[in-house]
Enzyme design. Structure first.
Site: not given
Lengths: 398, 398
Positions: A165-166
């Site tokens: 997700w980062d």
């Protein structure tokens, strides 16, 4: 066709830490933008993030801050805060772009910076949509993937190791900057953008169908180990103790796999017996265990080299599983990867942008923290050497 | 500040399937670009990809093709191939942009399309760098993550469920389009870009330090379950059978966690005993098991609501684990998420771009396959109704 870097002339100020916002800056820098990462003196929370080199230098930090300039300022000093505003104002027609994951700092906010530069493009990365902080691992826990990842029968969550997700958030941020700058070049208008890590995860899960599926069925997907949901793909062990991932995402892939393993006849019999059609995704998925049982002996009876030979020239998608040490032993011939001499770390492989094109800059080592402070302040703000020395002595800059 | 969608005026032709290239188009469409997905008549390999709605419509396909127009052509017909070239040529100053993962089709290649439009921007997605096909799951197997994911002591690979490399590849592709179009607006020059899924994965792993670490240490990271490498983060069970992910990525987070759980004194004793400093990432990581052992009873003795109360107002990053059904039951209040009526699927949650800004288009349902063929050919190429009927009757268009 052009041989220049596509983002020549773009200038971005990044006040960032950890993965998402640094990856945004790195991505733009590796396409030709000038990216200036501004840190507090001594570094942000990610300065010593693992993995570390024997010298103590962070391999992680240097990896995510290649191709950038590094400026350090005392963030608590109003004079340093004014310097940031001055840099926003003075960064030229391709500048006035700020990417940050810092919160609770009004001097870094859109409202303040739009006063000194009305056409500022300001992208604020948040954790949760409502502003509460979060990191990749807490967002992922809240989303549902850990409960359907891992060996069948395992109880409890299985976290991912890749902070996916980062990574997606950093890439979305780069898209946000580029789309806003396109619009600014047409209209002269700036833009305030917020991007929550939580929203990135929800949007991607939504686009892939996870949310709609849960809504429609009212049920959660089962944990199916290394099988592929809605198709046939799985890992198999080979005779020499290796393991391969084999994927058939179309009927042709499966037919080729059946032919290559000599099982076309057996699968045809099985289809008749089950009333199934293995050219259909759902039928391959429904009968995945019996399909895998029939295939497993073919792999178990062959060394990896023979598996490779047997699948060569077919459409079957497959790969041996490797460890990172295997990967780095086998990087030759990839024009994206370079060996760079990263101070504090050593000679290590480093990637350029995966967007292969003429004009793609080579990866260059991360600056030492604060190494470019004087050059940036002199170059963009025209500060004299005396003034820079004075600011250093008073602890305004690092 | 502007209230228009940032990519108004951009027009993209997408000849695509599965995740990466459709996500590229979706991402641009949800920022205001006109995106036309061109499929073979009957659909590409992803037309029936799971999950499926009870009607048989693919939730996956409709999820990834929101906000686009759908055109279908007979890819084997030279007349249809010429129509694609005509669309590239006629798509206006913000057009002439092609994104594709189709290979082995010279009529779709840069060289052919640059003949009809010298300033074409052509982005070709590949599997491996050398052109061999691959999918997310085979790339991931070859990279190293499955061998360090999953429960400590587990043998064999643990695949991810989220196709993280496909997602990253699609977002990189959007960045490639936007950066190339920026440069074209400055110089009038087009661009040929290739983007390999394998390179995306290698670049991201490299940026995060995995490749340099493996090179420097000659060793692979251990499989550490739900712990965080180089810090302290882990899952804990609560008294009411729930589970929470707790992360401390800075010294302050850890100090707050120690205080909130009443363990500050115990941790101080432990630091003295071990000669450790839990404000240091590496020390929290080295002693993760004893830290977790001391914390576990605090969580095990409390229901989730009490855990939430105990951690409220602290800097500690945490989240309960949820299933997707929990997530979709709790979407209210997020302005990114809308309920849309997707034909063939029903009323389901759908995300706009996570890049929150004025002018962000709302999600709109995916077109029925081929629904926009006539409109696009009439609008962009000026084909008459008679001509379109004729092409349909001859099976050139769908």
């Amino acid at each position: 066709m052009s041989d220049a870097a596509p983002l020549d002339g773009l200038r971005v100020l990044e006040i960032s830490s950890f993965v998402a916002s640094p990856l945004c800056g790195l991505t733009l820098a590796q396409l030709g933008a000038e990216v200036i990462r501004i840190d507090p003196i001594g570094g942000a929370g990610d300065q010593h993030r693992w993995p570390l080199a024997p010298s103590g230098t962070s391999i992680y930090w240097t990896g995510l801050n290649k191709n950038k300039k590094s400026v350090t300022l005392n963030f608590r000093d109003p004079e340093a805060q004014r310097l940031v505003a001055d840099l926003v104002a003075a960064s030229g027609p391709g500048g006035g772009i700020v990417v940050t994951n810092a919160v609770g700092r009004p001097w870094l906010g859109y409202d303040q910076l739009a006063k000194v530069r009305p056409d500022v493009i300001h992208l604020q990365i948040l954790g949760h949509h409502d502003g509460r902080p979060a990191v990749d691992y807490t967002i992922n826990a809240g989303l549902g993937f850990p409960m359907i990842t891992g060996p069948e029968g395992h109880l409890g969550p299985v976290n991912h190791v890749l902070p996916a997700w980062d990574v997606a958030c950093g890439l979305y941020a780069a898209i946000g900057v580029l789309s806003a700058e396109r619009h600014r070049r047409s209209t002269g208008q700036g833009r305030r953008i917020t991007l929550a890590l939580e929203d990135v995860a929800l949007a991607v899960a939504g686009h892939l169908g996870f949310l709609a599926e849960a809504r429609l069925t009212g049920a959660d997907r089962p944990r199916i180990g290394n099988h592929l949901y809605g198709g046939f793909a799985r890992d198999f062990a080979t005779a020499d103790g290796k393991r391969v991932m084999v994927a058939t995402v179309t009927g042709r892939h499966f037919a080729d796999l059946a032919a290559a393993t000599g099982l076309a006849g057996a699968f045809a019999e099985l289809e008749r017996l089950l009333g199934a059609d293995f050219a259909v995704d759902g039928d391959r998925y429904e009968h995945r265990e019996v399909i895998a049982s029939l295939l497993a002996p073919w792999f178990a009876g062959r060394d990896l080299a023979d598996v490779a030979q047997g699948l060569a020239g077919t459409s079957v998608l497959w790969s041996p599983y490797r460890q990172f040490t295997d990967v780095v032993a086998d990087l030759a011939g990839n024009s994206m990867l370079h060996e760079i001499d990263q101070p504090g770390v050593g000679t290590v492989p480093a990637a350029a942008s995966p967007l292969e094109q003429d004009g793609r800059p080579e990866p260059s080592p991360a600056s030492r923290l604060g190494a470019d402070t004087a050059e940036v302040l002199a170059g963009l703000l025209g500060l004299s050497a005396t003034r820079i020395r004075d600011l250093t002595e008073h602890g305004v800059i690092g």
